[in-house]
Design a protein around this motif. Structure first.
Motif, PDB file in Angstrom:
ATOM      1  N   CYS A   1       0.900  -1.136   0.070  1.00  0.00           N
ATOM      2  CA  CYS A   1      -0.013  -0.091  -0.020  1.00  0.00           C
ATOM      3  C   CYS A   1       0.812   1.218  -0.026  1.00  0.00           C
ATOM      4  N   LEU A   2       1.845   1.281   0.811  1.00  0.00           N
ATOM      5  CA  LEU A   2       2.814   2.364   0.981  1.00  0.00           C
ATOM      6  C   LEU A   2       3.485   2.699  -0.478  1.00  0.00           C
ATOM      7  N   GLN A   3       3.939   1.563  -0.970  1.00  0.00           N
ATOM      8  CA  GLN A   3       4.651   1.602  -2.294  1.00  0.00           C
ATOM      9  C   GLN A   3       3.745   2.273  -3.568  1.00  0.00           C
ATOM     10  N   ALA A   4       2.315   1.488  -3.441  1.00  0.00           N
ATOM     11  CA  ALA A   4       1.365   2.169  -4.470  1.00  0.00           C
ATOM     12  C   ALA A   4       1.247   3.833  -4.046  1.00  0.00           C
ATOM     13  N   LEU A   5       1.031   4.113  -2.864  1.00  0.00           N
ATOM     14  CA  LEU A   5       1.064   5.611  -2.679  1.00  0.00           C
ATOM     15  C   LEU A   5       2.132   6.224  -3.075  1.00  0.00           C
TER      16      LEU A   5
ATOM     17  N   PHE B   1       6.044  -1.170 -11.989  1.00  0.00           N
ATOM     18  CA  PHE B   1       5.455  -1.398 -10.429  1.00  0.00           C
ATOM     19  C   PHE B   1       4.697  -2.817 -10.469  1.00  0.00           C
ATOM     20  N   PRO B   2       4.930  -3.612  -9.737  1.00  0.00           N
ATOM     21  CA  PRO B   2       4.243  -4.918  -9.759  1.00  0.00           C
ATOM     22  C   PRO B   2       2.764  -4.773  -9.182  1.00  0.00           C
ATOM     23  N   ILE B   3       1.835  -5.167 -10.050  1.00  0.00           N
ATOM     24  CA  ILE B   3       0.237  -5.091  -9.573  1.00  0.00           C
ATOM     25  C   ILE B   3       0.124  -6.330  -8.829  1.00  0.00           C
TER      26      ILE B   3
END
Length: 144
Positions: free
Chosen positions: A20-24, A137-139
Motif C-alpha cells: 500500500c505504501l509503495q503504491a501511494l 510497478f508490480p500490480i
C-alpha cells in the motif's frame, strides 16, 4: 500500520501494508482520486440531519486494482483509531461514487499503473507527454 503489522508478527499483513505504501509512493498526490466536497442527508434515530462528505471519483486511466485497495486503506483509518489515539479535527467521511473523472494522468508513472487498454487509446504525442517511467510497478491483487 506497517509497524503494527511488524510488531504483531503478521508477515502477510506487513507485506500488504508495505505494498500500500509503495503504491501511494508511486502514484504520488497527482495519481490519487479526484474528490469534491458535498453534503448528504442521513437519518439517525428518526432525525434527519445533513453532514459534509467527500465524494471520491474514479480515475479513468488508473488500473482497476487500485479502487478496492484504496477503499480498504480508507476503512483502515477507522481500525487505526482503535489502535492509535487521534489528535485534532476529525476527517470528513469519504463516499465513493460511480462518477468517472476525466483528469489526465500525471507524468512519470510506470506503464503497469494504467488501466488495461488505456495507453493504446493515446496518440504518439500523448504517449510521449506521459514520460513513462523506465521501471515497472508490480500490480498485486489482494483479497481485501
Amino acid at each position: 500500520m506497517v509497524t503494527f503489522s511488524k510488531q504483531s508478527g503478521d508477515q502477510d499483513l506487513e507485506e500488504f501494508w508495505s505494498y500500500c505504501l509503495q503504491a501511494l509512493d508511486v502514484l504520488r498526490h497527482d495519481g490519487m482520486s479526484d474528490e469534491e466536497d458535498a453534503k448528504e442527508n442521513i437519518v439517525t434515530g428518526g432525525l434527519e440531519t445533513t453532514r459534509k462528505v467527500r465524494l471520491v471519483k474514479t480515475l479513468h486511466w488508473r488500473h482497476e486494482s487500485f479502487k478496492p485497495l484504496f477503499e480498504h486503506i480508507d476503512k483502515a483509518k477507522d481500525v487505526e483509531e482503535l489502535i492509535f489515539t487521534q489528535v485534532g479535527r476529525g476527517r470528513l467521511p469519504r463516499k465513493r461514487v460511480d462518477v468517472v473523472s476525466k483528469r489526465d494522468p500525471p507524468v512519470g508513472l510506470p506503464r503497469s499503473i494504467f488501466r488495461q487498454g488505456y495507453l493504446e487509446t493515446l496518440s504518439p504525442y500523448e504517449m510521449e507527454d506521459l514520460q513513462l517511467a523506465a521501471g515497472d510497478f508490480p500490480i498485486r491483487v489482494h483479497d481485501v
